[in-house]
Structures are given as C-alpha cells and as structure tokens.
Design an enzyme around this catalytic site. Sequence first.
Site, short mmCIF file in Angstrom:
data_model
loop_
_atom_site.label_atom_id
_atom_site.label_comp_id
_atom_site.label_asym_id
_atom_site.label_seq_id
_atom_site.Cartn_x
_atom_site.Cartn_y
_atom_site.Cartn_z
N GLU A 191 -6.21 3.80 -6.16
CA GLU A 191 -7.51 4.04 -5.52
C GLU A 191 -7.98 5.41 -5.97
OE1 GLU A 191 -9.68 4.30 -1.18
OE2 GLU A 191 -7.89 5.43 -1.63
N ASP B 244 0.86 -1.17 0.00
CA ASP B 244 0.00 0.00 0.00
C ASP B 244 0.91 1.23 0.00
OD1 ASP B 244 -2.32 1.64 0.41
OD2 ASP B 244 -3.24 -0.07 1.41
N ASP C 44 -2.99 4.72 -2.58
CA ASP C 44 -4.06 5.37 -1.83
C ASP C 44 -4.43 6.72 -2.45
OD1 ASP C 44 -5.48 5.02 0.83
OD2 ASP C 44 -4.63 7.01 1.14
N HIS D 204 -11.28 -2.55 3.38
CA HIS D 204 -11.24 -2.13 4.79
C HIS D 204 -12.02 -0.85 5.06
CE1 HIS D 204 -8.35 0.23 2.65
NE2 HIS D 204 -8.21 1.03 3.70
N ASP D 205 -12.55 -0.21 4.03
CA ASP D 205 -13.33 1.02 4.20
C ASP D 205 -14.83 0.81 4.02
OD1 ASP D 205 -11.01 2.56 4.48
OD2 ASP D 205 -10.88 2.97 2.32
O1 TEU Z 1 -9.53 5.91 1.43
C1 TEU Z 1 -9.89 7.03 0.72
C2 TEU Z 1 -11.31 7.28 0.52
O2 TEU Z 1 -11.67 8.25 -0.09
C3 TEU Z 1 -12.33 6.41 1.08
O3 TEU Z 1 -12.27 5.09 0.94
C4 TEU Z 1 -12.65 6.84 2.45
O4 TEU Z 1 -11.85 6.28 3.43
C5 TEU Z 1 -14.05 6.44 2.66
O5 TEU Z 1 -14.79 7.03 1.68
C6 TEU Z 1 -14.52 6.91 3.94
O6 TEU Z 1 -15.87 6.76 3.95
C7 TEU Z 1 -8.17 5.70 1.61
C8 TEU Z 1 -7.94 4.52 2.53
O7 TEU Z 1 -8.44 3.37 1.91
C9 TEU Z 1 -8.57 4.82 3.85
O8 TEU Z 1 -8.51 3.72 4.73
C10 TEU Z 1 -7.88 6.01 4.43
O9 TEU Z 1 -8.52 6.39 5.61
C11 TEU Z 1 -7.85 7.18 3.47
O10 TEU Z 1 -7.51 6.82 2.14
C12 TEU Z 1 -6.80 8.17 3.90
O11 TEU Z 1 -5.55 7.63 3.71
#
Ligand code: TEU
Length: 572
Positions: free
Chosen positions: A267, A96, A204, A338-339
């Site tokens: 992402e 990541d 990310d 994970h989100d």
């Molecule tokens: O996520 C970015 C993101 O925009 C979303 O998945 C967000 O966490 C979600 O919409 C919240 O509802 C990435 C990572 O996957 C996430 O775990 C981190 O918190 C975020 O970036 C910041 O690094």
Amino acid sequence: MTWWRNAIVYQIYPRSFADSNGDGVGDLRGIVEHIDHLTELGVDVVWLSPVYPSPHDDNGYDISNYQDIDPVFGTLDDFDTLVETLHRNGIRLVMDLVVNHTSDEHPWFAESRASRDSPQRDWYWWRPPRPGMTPGTPGAEPTNWVSYFGGPAWEFDEATGEYYLHLFTRKQPDLNWENPEVRAAVHDVMRWWLARGVDGFRMDVINMISKDPSLPDGQPGTAGAAQGLLADGRPHFICGPRLHEFLREMHDSVFARHPAQLLTVGETPGISHEEGRLLTDPARRELDMVFQFEHVTLDCGQTKWDRRQLDLRELKASFARWQNGLGDGWNSLYWDNHDQPRAVSRFGDDDPEYRERSAKLLAAVLHLHRGTPYIYQGEELGMTNVPFSHIDDFRDIESLNHYRHAVASGADPDDVLDALRSRSRDNARTPVQWTNGRHTGFTTGTPWLPVNPNHTEINAADQRKDPDSVFHFHRRLIALRHTESVVVDGDYTLLLPQDEQVWAFTRRLDSTELLVLANLSRDHVAPALDPTPWAHADTLLTNYPDAGQPPSPFRLRPWEVVVYRRVVVAGS
Ligand code: TEU
C-alpha cells in the site's frame, strides 16, 4: 506465467464480514461459513485485513502481538481452519502486514518507552522537545508534521521526557526501520505466517518505512487551514532514502527463500507511476504490485474532506498513465477498500434508477484494465454509502478526530457531517448485506456498526438468485479474466481522452481486440468513434439486456457499458 497475473483478489474486512458467535463483530468462523459466496464468485485470493490482537484504536491496524489472533476474531486454530478451507477451495490467503507502526500496547513499545536507556529505545522514533520550548505545549514537537488522523504526529511521554513519532493515531507509534533489529524482527514475523501456510502479504503504508533520519520540518502552510502550526511532513517519509534497500532486503531474506511463489502488494499512498515502476519491476526484486492512490484523490481538494467535482478526463488520464507507465511492473486495480467510500456512490450513481447499471459499469471498466483487480466485500453487490445522520453514528477514529478538530477550529458542524457522509471510511465498514432480514443476517446480536437500511434492496441472498444481478455480473467478469488472455496480457489504448462522459479503450493481444465503451452519465451519448472495424464484432458483455450487434454509429444509453470483441484481420 506468474499466477497472480490472471487472479482476482477479494478483500475481507473481518470485523464487518460475518459474525458466527453473536457478539456483533465479524470473525474467522464467519468467513468459513460463507466460503460458498467466494467460490461462486470465483475469486482466487482473499486479502484478510488485520486479525491480530489489538486494542482496536484503528480497528486492528494497531497491532499488539504479531503472532496470534485477537479473541474477538477467534483463535489460531480457527485461523488454520480458514487457511485449510480456503486452500481446499482453491483460494489463496494474503495477510495484512502492518509494520510501519505497532500498537503502543505492543511489548516492543512498552519496553522502548520504559526508559531512555532501554535496549529497545531505538526501535521507535524518540526525540527531545524543540529546544527552548516547554515540553508538551503546541509547537514543542520535534517536527511540525501533522498526523494522518489530525493533530501533531508526535506524542509527549512524560515519564521519559521525550516525544515519539506516530504518523497515524497516538496509539500507533512508528517503528524505526533504521535499526536492523527491527527489520530482522519483522522478517521473523513474516516467516512465521508463511510457515503457517499464508500465500503472501498486503503491506500497510509500506512506502513510509524509511524516513529521512534528520527529520526536517514540513513546509509551513501545507497542512490545511484547520491544522494551525502543523505542516505536511510527507516529503520526508514517503518513499524515503532507504525504501528500496529495505524492500530488497525483505525480498532476499523472506520471499526468495520461500518455496512457493507468493503475492506481495504494497500500500503506497502518494506515489507517482515512475515510483510504481521501480517498486514493481520484477528485476528489482521488491514488490509484485502496489496500491497507488492517484485515482482516489482526483475528487479531493487539499484533504479528502474537501470535495471537488470529478473530471472524467482526469480519471481516464490517470488510469492510462499507470497502464502504460509501469514498464515490466504490474498494476493492482481497485475502486474500493476499507478506507474508501463506496465506489457506486462516488464514481457511479447510487440513485435507485442507475445504481445497478453504474455498479456493473464500474466493475467492467476496472476489471478490463491491465492488472490484478481487487474486490472489496460488498462491492460485488453494489453496496452504497450510508445515510449517517449524526456524529454518534460514526465509529472510525479518522472521522471522529476530523469532526473534533474541524468543529474546534470553527467549521459548521453540519458541513463537517456532510463531508463525513460522503467520505468517511465507515461507509465501507457497515456489515456485508447477506439477507433482507434482521441485521441483514450479519449477526444474531447487535452489530458493532449498524447495517445500511438499504439491505432490503441490496443483499447477497437475492442477488445470488438473480442472473442479472451485480453479483453475477462480477462473476462473469472474473470468469472472463480466467478465460480471455487478452484481458490479462493485451496492450492498452485509451480512446477519446477528451470526452467528458465516455470512457473508451481497447485491449489487443495478437489478433484479438476488445473495445470497452462506457457512458458515465445519465445522458444518451454517441461516442465519436468509427464503428466500421467493429461491424462484425461479438458483444462479450453488457449491462443492458437487449444490446445486440454494435450499432452504427455507436450509441450508449445512461450508464451503459458494452464490451465488443473482434478478430483483427491484417490492415483493419
Ligand atoms: O491506510 C493508510 C492511508 O494512508 C490511507 O488509506 C488512510 O487511511 C486514508 O487516507 C485515510 O483517509 C492504511 C490502512 O489501510 C488504514 O486502514 C489504516 O488506518 C492506516 O494505514 C494506518 O495503519
């Protein structure tokens, strides 16, 4: 052929995977100890969520050192052992890469914040307060952008009298990619991990690295009622003016010079399929694939906390748009990560009567689309959302901030809790359910987030013994992608787009055609499709034990999925 086109990726969120030393937090040795789970499943790649040193304000997505391992997860030696063990078992490892922002405890930020004259001041986005406003008071922020995790996207720094930008928490300052030194430093980090043997990167929020440098305000009234003066700044940092240039530069200076073919997945929240095509067209040398968010926003209102009934027609149309709209680009396919809340609770039916069938159905529908499927840990077991009862049950900063902001602006705490129960990221973060024993075999200590009480019903040990389990269904789907080229390369056609219960599509490559029929409801249904061409088809896969030859007319039982294969003879 590019190797990742018939690969399946398994995402590990290390904190919740397996704990080897009893401190309640998963770690790298825990992964090594469970390698047999991955090899039996048959996955090709592991994407490892962040394991770098971090204050863990956002569970490791706030990195304070890009070139080490956080002691909570182990050591660089443990990491090397993991890479070596995975490779020995034919599994690649994707790291990541979180480089839109660092932790505020990263030495780069410490140096940048030291003084306005710091040589690294310009590595982050520093701006003075709005003219005429008292610094540190509401409205004095340089722009009205709301942060993803609530409140303003700017934090005032008393010592130097300026604000810094943080699209996520205040402990995640955004790097300034306009500065070529920042880009070179990121490329160095990437080369360092590649030299250690990793096989690619999941990047990310990579489509947020280029911001409009004039930092315009967001349109007032766009951020949701609870956010007061704040507005949505996304038009000014999603796919900003230099995004493609930055990615091309990264490709040329990192990937193009690497001897092996890597996997890069960006992402990319908030992008359209047209943007997805630009980002993944191989001729443009940017990314191999992206995680798009269209299908996981269809059941949301203005924010993810506003729940909206999902319309299956919209979900199918969204998938079809991406299937057919990428040109030479490539899809990644996911329900869970994970989100996101657990797919079986969100898109399936987690009532005990339908849970297993709907988990299998969702897996079949996803894996039989065109693209690279991603399985998030526990999804292969049909893990569900969690019956959280109190705000103290949550750990996720996004959930806690949302609760605080919503309740402060007058929302009923029970309503907010109800939304958290269905949408909180903590649903995905409870420990992987290994056994029906104490703490589900995840740890001998106290788990950092309690296990889901349903681990007595849903766990890996039971499912690995049961050939009819959700786990073995995933194993069969994975094997199918490895053996059936139509799954990888077949053309995609959506059927019955207006049907509100049935998801039906075909895949076709040369003379082989698959028909996927799925009933996303508790009803018995009869899809309006002509069964004649399928009369002599084989049943390749199903989630009901007694499905035989295709019925005529077609009929589907509650949450039934069935996959037929036929040889197409000319004119049929
Ligand atoms: O996520 C970015 C993101 O925009 C979303 O998945 C967000 O966490 C979600 O919409 C919240 O509802 C990435 C990572 O996957 C996430 O775990 C981190 O918190 C975020 O970036 C910041 O690094």
